[in-house]
Design an enzyme around this catalytic site. Structure first.
Site, PDB file in Angstrom:
ATOM      1  N   TYR A 170      -7.114 -29.236  14.491  1.00  0.00           N
ATOM      2  CA  TYR A 170      -7.824 -28.150  15.166  1.00  0.00           C
ATOM      3  C   TYR A 170      -8.536 -27.218  14.189  1.00  0.00           C
ATOM      4  CZ  TYR A 170      -5.464 -30.108  19.108  1.00  0.00           C
ATOM      5  OH  TYR A 170      -5.051 -30.994  20.059  1.00  0.00           O
ATOM      6  N   GLU A 171      -7.964 -27.045  12.993  1.00  0.00           N
ATOM      7  CA  GLU A 171      -8.582 -26.097  12.047  1.00  0.00           C
ATOM      8  C   GLU A 171      -9.956 -26.560  11.580  1.00  0.00           C
ATOM      9  OE1 GLU A 171      -5.913 -28.169  11.825  1.00  0.00           O
ATOM     10  OE2 GLU A 171      -4.739 -27.282  10.199  1.00  0.00           O
ATOM     11  N   ILE A 200     -16.072 -34.878  16.266  1.00  0.00           N
ATOM     12  CA  ILE A 200     -15.627 -34.883  14.867  1.00  0.00           C
ATOM     13  C   ILE A 200     -15.105 -36.264  14.497  1.00  0.00           C
ATOM     14  CG2 ILE A 200     -15.051 -32.429  14.786  1.00  0.00           C
ATOM     15  CD1 ILE A 200     -12.021 -33.444  14.858  1.00  0.00           C
ATOM     16  N   ASP A 201     -14.664 -37.046  15.508  1.00  0.00           N
ATOM     17  CA  ASP A 201     -14.038 -38.342  15.235  1.00  0.00           C
ATOM     18  C   ASP A 201     -14.988 -39.330  14.559  1.00  0.00           C
ATOM     19  OD1 ASP A 201     -11.956 -37.191  16.530  1.00  0.00           O
ATOM     20  OD2 ASP A 201     -11.782 -38.665  18.141  1.00  0.00           O
ATOM     21  N   ASP A 211     -17.779 -41.137  25.993  1.00  0.00           N
ATOM     22  CA  ASP A 211     -17.556 -41.132  27.449  1.00  0.00           C
ATOM     23  C   ASP A 211     -18.500 -40.175  28.160  1.00  0.00           C
ATOM     24  OD1 ASP A 211     -15.633 -43.013  27.356  1.00  0.00           O
ATOM     25  OD2 ASP A 211     -13.928 -41.624  27.441  1.00  0.00           O
ATOM     26  N   LYS A 254     -21.952 -35.930  20.019  1.00  0.00           N
ATOM     27  CA  LYS A 254     -20.978 -35.002  19.432  1.00  0.00           C
ATOM     28  C   LYS A 254     -19.615 -35.651  19.271  1.00  0.00           C
ATOM     29  CE  LYS A 254     -17.856 -33.731  21.543  1.00  0.00           C
ATOM     30  NZ  LYS A 254     -16.768 -33.435  22.468  1.00  0.00           N
ATOM     31  N   ARG A 279     -12.155 -28.238  13.694  1.00  0.00           N
ATOM     32  CA  ARG A 279     -13.074 -28.521  14.813  1.00  0.00           C
ATOM     33  C   ARG A 279     -14.043 -27.388  15.124  1.00  0.00           C
ATOM     34  NH1 ARG A 279     -10.250 -31.186  19.952  1.00  0.00           N
ATOM     35  NH2 ARG A 279      -9.785 -29.004  20.320  1.00  0.00           N
ATOM     36  N   ARG A 290     -12.746 -30.925  29.661  1.00  0.00           N
ATOM     37  CA  ARG A 290     -12.656 -32.383  29.675  1.00  0.00           C
ATOM     38  C   ARG A 290     -12.798 -33.017  31.059  1.00  0.00           C
ATOM     39  NH1 ARG A 290     -11.833 -34.636  24.931  1.00  0.00           N
ATOM     40  NH2 ARG A 290     -10.735 -33.535  23.274  1.00  0.00           N
ATOM     41  N   MET A 327      -6.683 -35.752  12.257  1.00  0.00           N
ATOM     42  CA  MET A 327      -7.139 -35.953  13.624  1.00  0.00           C
ATOM     43  C   MET A 327      -8.133 -37.109  13.711  1.00  0.00           C
ATOM     44  SD  MET A 327      -8.443 -32.921  16.082  1.00  0.00           S
ATOM     45  CE  MET A 327      -7.147 -32.358  17.155  1.00  0.00           C
ATOM     46  N   GLY A 328      -8.315 -37.585  14.939  1.00  0.00           N
ATOM     47  CA  GLY A 328      -9.209 -38.715  15.202  1.00  0.00           C
ATOM     48  C   GLY A 328      -8.470 -39.607  16.172  1.00  0.00           C
ATOM     49  N   ARG A 329      -8.804 -39.455  17.444  1.00  0.00           N
ATOM     50  CA  ARG A 329      -8.003 -40.069  18.504  1.00  0.00           C
ATOM     51  C   ARG A 329      -7.681 -41.544  18.262  1.00  0.00           C
ATOM     52  NH1 ARG A 329      -8.197 -37.775  23.419  1.00  0.00           N
ATOM     53  NH2 ARG A 329     -10.273 -37.020  22.938  1.00  0.00           N
ATOM     54  N   TYR A 372       6.689 -32.846  -4.937  1.00  0.00           N
ATOM     55  CA  TYR A 372       6.633 -33.168  -3.509  1.00  0.00           C
ATOM     56  C   TYR A 372       5.717 -34.355  -3.217  1.00  0.00           C
ATOM     57  CZ  TYR A 372       8.574 -28.518  -2.529  1.00  0.00           C
ATOM     58  OH  TYR A 372       9.368 -27.416  -2.474  1.00  0.00           O
TER      59      TYR A 372
HETATM   60  P1  FBP Z   1     -13.798 -35.487  21.497  1.00  0.00           P
HETATM   61  O1  FBP Z   1     -13.699 -36.984  21.457  1.00  0.00           O
HETATM   62  O2  FBP Z   1     -13.909 -34.948  22.865  1.00  0.00           O
HETATM   63  O3  FBP Z   1     -14.892 -34.987  20.591  1.00  0.00           O
HETATM   64  O4  FBP Z   1     -12.451 -34.874  20.892  1.00  0.00           O
HETATM   65  C1  FBP Z   1     -11.920 -35.333  19.719  1.00  0.00           C
HETATM   66  C2  FBP Z   1     -10.525 -34.793  19.436  1.00  0.00           C
HETATM   67  O5  FBP Z   1     -10.595 -33.684  18.556  1.00  0.00           O
HETATM   68  C3  FBP Z   1      -9.651 -35.898  18.873  1.00  0.00           C
HETATM   69  O6  FBP Z   1      -9.811 -36.007  17.482  1.00  0.00           O
HETATM   70  C4  FBP Z   1      -8.280 -35.465  19.286  1.00  0.00           C
HETATM   71  O7  FBP Z   1      -7.417 -36.568  19.404  1.00  0.00           O
HETATM   72  C5  FBP Z   1      -8.523 -34.826  20.630  1.00  0.00           C
HETATM   73  O8  FBP Z   1      -9.853 -34.378  20.611  1.00  0.00           O
HETATM   74  C6  FBP Z   1      -7.594 -33.683  20.938  1.00  0.00           C
HETATM   75  O9  FBP Z   1      -7.824 -33.260  22.234  1.00  0.00           O
HETATM   76  P2  FBP Z   1      -7.465 -31.807  22.826  1.00  0.00           P
HETATM   77  O10 FBP Z   1      -8.521 -30.873  22.343  1.00  0.00           O
HETATM   78  O11 FBP Z   1      -7.558 -31.995  24.297  1.00  0.00           O
HETATM   79  O12 FBP Z   1      -6.107 -31.428  22.329  1.00  0.00           O
END
Ligand code: FBP
Length: 547
Positions: A421-422, A201-202, A173, A199, A424, A142, A247-249, A240
């Site tokens: 993470y699973e 996944i978000d 970015d 690129k 990505r 990064r 995920m998705g920043r 339940y």
């Molecule tokens: P990118 O924007 O670099 O593609 O990353 C996306 C992401 O997977 C987000 O969904 C998540 O919030 C972040 O990276 C997690 O970052 P890290 O890998 O540094 O834990």
């Protein structure tokens, strides 16, 4: 032998490409372009790469060049399925131009360029990684490429290896920085072109020119498979409520796509929360209401999808975090001295009444995450906040009070999950395998055509691959000025979920029905072999946006 049978079978998969790749290609230039906004500022900042034309490919009798080309490649940021295929497409493309061409991978992200850490990617290495997930062929990182010192340092190794073009595979970015680098190298006549590839996944790097970022398709399919399995499990045991964070920043594209794929009981969309200024208490009320209504029908189970970025879209939470950051920098040392049991009251006493009240309403574990777990700069680590737990707890509390009032009679047992993470580094779906290979090959054509400051693009991806339209778009075209860390900067505009877009409107049309009835869909695992309608379907988002 340390590869799985699926990996072995996948190694032989030949990505499907647009028909135009079957023969020689010539670049055709279209109209000149302007940036999406702030044209004058962007033009002044990018005098050499502004206003370039969009380019398309045309079939040609013979190749424009057969000179060998050395190319460097960088993987930047979070992993996304298909990155290895971008590299494979790029490799095959430059080798088709000349078998003497060479591809160098810079190691562990942009830092590899600055630190001169690289390896040559030979045919053997490439073959090992075709159609595989992950970024492990060269690693990712990064580090941001943004200073002149880094650019100059990088140029030394590019010259040493006789590299004519650099391909940067990254998100908004990284592609912004790729453009700054392209502009700089052009301005000093460095003789190095820079090409970007979309690129993440978000799914938030998309616009009129880019239909989707790679990796989104596969990641959403992985999450949807597992959510579907959970739904079938909870529909079987019927005991339940599952709170699932995805995920998705910041954008909620992943949560929305998964909702369209699995038809959950509830899915929160951050962009809607922001638009309507919904409070945390209102979200809790909404979920509790659905839980209670389902309980009335004897259905004490369900699924709730929550986007990772939600917390930052809640106006009250944003205000609280700002004040907490300020408070911690001023009173952080004093807080250390306060007894553990008294910390919470101490903090509440120091906050403004509004924020103090909100802080007091949060479950203790979340309040603690907000104040104790801080990053090296002393800031609250928003990504660590377990929003799924926060909502599950607050809904539980609300239901308790309703029970006392006789408004709710059900049973409420909760399980929480976080899927990120699973998804990505999963083996890319056929869509991502094909799309990525095409993006990489397209980059090689742009390089051969002498282009710089362009992003590799493929259009008509909702149609059969023969009809895909590869080409290049000047990165400056996607830019506008935005405030970043207090300063106005040229950046590629991030795509959030559009509330008037078809994917969101489709969700809204159905959400009430999905909430009260059990309409679950079970997408199952990604299929790599079999009928095309099972193996090659793009995401619902892409189909809804383009048809
Ligand atoms: P990118 O924007 O670099 O593609 O990353 C996306 C992401 O997977 C987000 O969904 C998540 O919030 C972040 O990276 C997690 O970052 P890290 O890998 O540094 O834990």
């Amino acid at each position: 032998d340390n590869i799985s049978p699926l990996q072995r079978a996948r190694a032989d998969y030949e990505p499907k490409v647009p028909s135009i790749f079957n023969g020689h290609i010539h670049i055709a230039e279209g109209e000149t372009t302007v940036s999406v906004d702030d044209c004058e500022e962007i033009k002044a900042l990018f005098p050499n790469t502004y206003g370039l034309p969009i380019v398309r490919f045309e079939a040609a009798e013979m190749a424009d060049t057969t000179d060998p080309i050395n190319v460097g490649v960088i993987l930047s940021g979070g992993q996304a399925p298909g990155g290895h295929n971008v590299i494979a497409g790029l490799f095959d493309g430059i080798k088709k131009i000349s078998s003497e061409s060479k591809l160098y991978g810079f190691l562990m992200g942009p830092d590899g360029l600055v630190q001169h850490r690289y390896k040559e990617l030979t045919a053997d290495i490439i073959d090992e990684y075709r159609n595989t997930g992950g970024f492990d062929i060269i690693g990712s990182g990064r580090t941001k490429l943004e200073t002149k010192e880094q650019f100059d340092q990088g140029l030394l190794v590019l010259k040493e290896l006789n590299i004519k073009a650099l391909v940067i595979i990254g998100g908004d970015d990284s592609n912004t920085n790729a453009c700054v680098l392209a502009e700089y190298y052009k301005s000093i006549d460095a003789g190095v072109q820079v090409i970007g590839c979309p690129k993440t996944i978000d799914g938030d790097l998309k616009n009129d020119q880019i239909e989707t970022s790679f990796g989104f398709d596969t990641a959403c399919k992985v999450y949807s498979e597992v959510i579907g399995n959970i739904q079938r499990d909870c529909n079987s045991a019927r005991k339940y409520w599952h709170f699932i964070k995805l995920m998705g920043r910041s954008a909620s594209h992943i949560a929305l796509e998964c909702a369209l794929q699995v038809q959950p009981n509830i899915c929160i969309i951050s962009e809607e929360v922001k638009e309507k200024q919904t409070t945390l208490a209102e979200i809790v009320d909404y979920i509790a209401n659905v839980v209670a209504k389902r309980a009335d029908k004897g259905e004490n189970f369900g699924t709730v999808l929550i986007p990772e970025g939600l917390i930052e879209f809640l106006p009250a939470m944003k205000k609280l975090i700002t004040e907490l950051n300020d408070f911690l920098s001023r009173y952080g040392d004093d807080l250390e001295l306060v007894k553990k049991s008294a910390k919470r009251d101490y903090i509440i006493s120091k906050l403004s009444p509004e924020n103090g009240q909100f802080y007091a309403s949060l479950p203790k574990s979340v309040a603690q995450q907000l104040t104790l777990d801080r990053d090296p700069h002393g800031n609250v680590q928003v990504s660590l906040i377990e929003t799924e737990q926060l909502l599950a707890d607050m809904v539980g509390k609300k239901l308790k009070t309703w029970k006392k009032m006789g408004k709710y009679t059900g049973k409420y047992k909760v399980l929480t999950h976080f899927f990120g993470y699973e998804g990505r580094s999963s083996a890319p779906s056929n869509f991502d395998a094909d799309y990525c290979y095409t993006l990489g090959y397209t980059a090689s054509v742009l390089i051969a055509g002498g282009k710089t400051g362009y992003m590799s693009t493929v259009r008509h991806t909702h149609r059969p691959h023969e009809e895909w339209i590869p080409g290049g778009v000047p990165i400056t075209m996607m830019m506008n000025m935005e405030k970043r860390h207090g300063e106005m900067k040229p950046v590629i505009r991030k795509a959030l979920v559009k509330l008037d877009g078809k994917p969101f409107r489709t969700f809204v049309e159905h959400r009430e029905e999905w909430a009260l009835n059990t309409c679950y869909l079970y997408p199952g695992p990604i299929q790599y072999f079999g009928p095309s309608e099972v193996c090659d379907q793009p995401t619902k988002t892409l189909m809804l946006e383009h048809t």
